[in-house]
Design an enzyme around this catalytic site. Structure first.
Site, PDB file in Angstrom:
ATOM      1  N   GLN A  98     -19.725   9.944 -16.031  1.00 48.14           N
ATOM      2  CA  GLN A  98     -21.014  10.632 -16.026  1.00 48.14           C
ATOM      3  C   GLN A  98     -20.866  11.973 -16.741  1.00 48.14           C
ATOM      4  O   GLN A  98     -20.051  12.815 -16.346  1.00 48.14           O
ATOM      5  CB  GLN A  98     -21.543  10.879 -14.614  1.00 48.14           C
ATOM      6  CG  GLN A  98     -22.987  11.397 -14.679  1.00 48.14           C
ATOM      7  CD  GLN A  98     -23.518  11.922 -13.370  1.00 48.14           C
ATOM      8  OE1 GLN A  98     -22.999  12.899 -12.841  1.00 48.14           O
ATOM      9  NE2 GLN A  98     -24.551  11.286 -12.850  1.00 48.14           N
ATOM     10  N   TYR A 177     -30.037  19.491 -13.342  1.00 47.82           N
ATOM     11  CA  TYR A 177     -29.089  19.953 -14.349  1.00 47.82           C
ATOM     12  C   TYR A 177     -29.779  19.978 -15.724  1.00 47.82           C
ATOM     13  O   TYR A 177     -30.993  19.858 -15.802  1.00 47.82           O
ATOM     14  CB  TYR A 177     -27.819  19.116 -14.290  1.00 47.82           C
ATOM     15  CG  TYR A 177     -27.144  19.258 -12.933  1.00 47.82           C
ATOM     16  CD1 TYR A 177     -26.581  20.469 -12.543  1.00 47.82           C
ATOM     17  CD2 TYR A 177     -27.147  18.209 -12.013  1.00 47.82           C
ATOM     18  CE1 TYR A 177     -26.012  20.633 -11.287  1.00 47.82           C
ATOM     19  CE2 TYR A 177     -26.578  18.366 -10.750  1.00 47.82           C
ATOM     20  CZ  TYR A 177     -26.011  19.576 -10.391  1.00 47.82           C
ATOM     21  OH  TYR A 177     -25.469  19.745  -9.149  1.00 47.82           O
ATOM     22  N   ARG A 224     -29.104   8.693 -15.916  1.00 45.70           N
ATOM     23  CA  ARG A 224     -29.562   8.808 -14.534  1.00 45.70           C
ATOM     24  C   ARG A 224     -30.717   9.798 -14.469  1.00 45.70           C
ATOM     25  O   ARG A 224     -30.658  10.876 -15.074  1.00 45.70           O
ATOM     26  CB  ARG A 224     -28.426   9.281 -13.621  1.00 45.70           C
ATOM     27  CG  ARG A 224     -28.745   9.082 -12.129  1.00 45.70           C
ATOM     28  CD  ARG A 224     -27.595   9.487 -11.242  1.00 45.70           C
ATOM     29  NE  ARG A 224     -27.654   8.768  -9.966  1.00 45.70           N
ATOM     30  CZ  ARG A 224     -27.194   9.244  -8.818  1.00 45.70           C
ATOM     31  NH1 ARG A 224     -26.648  10.461  -8.770  1.00 45.70           N
ATOM     32  NH2 ARG A 224     -27.257   8.538  -7.720  1.00 45.70           N
ATOM     33  N   GLY A 312     -23.634   5.829  -2.706  1.00 45.79           N
ATOM     34  CA  GLY A 312     -22.903   7.067  -2.854  1.00 45.79           C
ATOM     35  C   GLY A 312     -21.971   7.316  -1.697  1.00 45.79           C
ATOM     36  O   GLY A 312     -20.829   6.861  -1.677  1.00 45.79           O
ATOM     37  N   ARG A 313     -22.457   8.041  -0.683  1.00 50.10           N
ATOM     38  CA  ARG A 313     -21.594   8.490   0.409  1.00 50.10           C
ATOM     39  C   ARG A 313     -20.839   7.360   1.096  1.00 50.10           C
ATOM     40  O   ARG A 313     -19.709   7.557   1.552  1.00 50.10           O
ATOM     41  CB  ARG A 313     -22.436   9.265   1.428  1.00 50.10           C
ATOM     42  CG  ARG A 313     -22.867  10.632   0.936  1.00 50.10           C
ATOM     43  CD  ARG A 313     -23.972  11.233   1.786  1.00 50.10           C
ATOM     44  NE  ARG A 313     -25.250  10.594   1.532  1.00 50.10           N
ATOM     45  CZ  ARG A 313     -26.369  10.894   2.190  1.00 50.10           C
ATOM     46  NH1 ARG A 313     -26.342  11.787   3.169  1.00 50.10           N
ATOM     47  NH2 ARG A 313     -27.515  10.295   1.891  1.00 50.10           N
TER      48      ARG A 313
END
Length: 357
Positions: A98, A177, A224, A312-313
């Site tokens: 990424q 971002y 993404r 994810g987590r």
């Protein structure tokens, strides 16, 4: 009905299942933004995922958001990543890098430079620095002539990613971002060709993506997005129109995939699914929200038209997550205190499930 455990053709890759390991910052890189042997072990442990997307990797020093994150802008960094990608491949996995330019989310104490952004508007909240969290500084607004250089930085990092053995890259266009900042009507107050109208606000995202496609090929390029997200204060107006226009431009590039986060209501996200003709990876829960993605959420979004589901987590504490999902054994809880603390504890110390008689 499509299941998580069916194969899927993604560009030139045949994925053995539809489970994607989502990108997650773990801030374990060595000085100089170098990948480490522990990072090789971490990703190799999770290689049963259909696809791994790495933590965010800065394409330049000024693009670094947090201390302890890896880069892909010099030869030493490329060399440091080769054992990581080799370890994933040796364990039968596939991995994209990424590419993450922090834009205004950064600090001079981390990089030695004032961060840059579309406009001189500070991010909301505190940013990490080598000593402590500090208020986000007001960035330097990029001059019009500088903007293409930062768009090209994604492509240059993508070339290095392929040199380092990655199977492709994902542009981080989400979560406040740099790409997200250009999309934002709150962070982007420009009056030139990169600001104002929807067509202008999507321009940076399209240019960065097109440059990356030119550099490494469409089949190796994904992006993404977090439609309607408010991370770091990067709020957006006209979300359905903005993202429909963006996807329309990106569709002509033939990308490997678009990776959406559940940052808008279902009706907006399903509308974007219908608008996007290619592969869709769906992250079914709000990042860092109260819920984690589970089998039920994954199955629901497969039914709504997603092709792949990112977790994810759950991958942090469950290196064997795919098998746990397949067999229905418990998903181990994660120790949040170890997310960003560094070291191998809470990084390499989560075991696979042990079946007892």
């Amino acid at each position: 009905m499509t299941t998580l455990f069916e194969q899927y053709r993604l560009g030139e890759l045949l994925l053995p299942n539809r489970v994607v390991m989502a990108p997650m910052s773990r801030v374990r890189a060595a000085a100089g933004g170098l990948a480490t042997p522990s990072m090789a072990t971490y990703y190799a442990q999770r290689a049963t995922a259909g696809l791994i997307v790495s933590e965010g990797v800065q394409p330049s020093l000024i693009g670094q958001a947090n201390p302890g994150t890896p880069g892909l802008y010099d030869d030493a960094q490329v060399a440091s990543w080769r054992p990581v990608t080799a370890a994933v491949h040796a364990n039968g996995g596939r991995v994209f890098a990424q590419i993450m330019h922090g834009g205004r989310v950064g600090h001079p104490d981390t990089t030695g430079m004032l961060p840059v952004g579309p406009s001189a508007v500070a991010a909301t909240g505190e940013v990490f620095t080598p000593t402590s969290p500090q208020p986000a500084p007001v960035p330097r607004a990029l001059e019009t002539a500088e903007v293409p250089e930062h768009a090209r930085s994604y492509a240059e990092a993508a070339r290095r990613a392929v040199e380092a053995g990655f199977d492709g890259v994902e542009l981080h266009g989400a979560n406040g971002y740099l790409i997200s900042q250009f999309l934002s009507s709150a962070a982007n107050l420009r009056t030139d060709r990169y600001g104002g109208s929807v067509a202008n606000r999507i321009r940076f995202a399209v240019e960065a993506t097109a440059a990356t496609v030119d550099a490494i090929g469409a089949a190796r390029t994904g992006i993404r997005l977090s439609p309607g997200g408010t991370f770091w204060g990067a709020e957006e107006s006209d979300v359905p129109e903005l993202y429909a226009a963006l996807l329309d431009e990106l569709a002509g590039l033939g990308l490997a995939y678009v990776h959406l986060e559940a940052t808008s209501p279902d009706e907006v996200l399903t509308g974007l699914r219908r608008a996007w003709p290619g592969t869709l990876i769906m992250n079914p829960v709000l990042p860092l929200g109260p819920k984690q993605t589970d089998r039920a959420a994954a199955d629901r979004w497969l039914g709504l038209g997603a092709d792949l589901i990112s977790f994810g987590r759950a991958f942090i504490a469950n290196p064997d997550l795919v098998e746990r999902l397949r067999t229905g054994v418990p998903i181990a809880p994660v120790d949040e205190a170890t997310y960003f603390q560094g070291g191998d504890a809470g990084y390499l110390t989560y075991p696979a499930y042990v079946h007892t008689a």
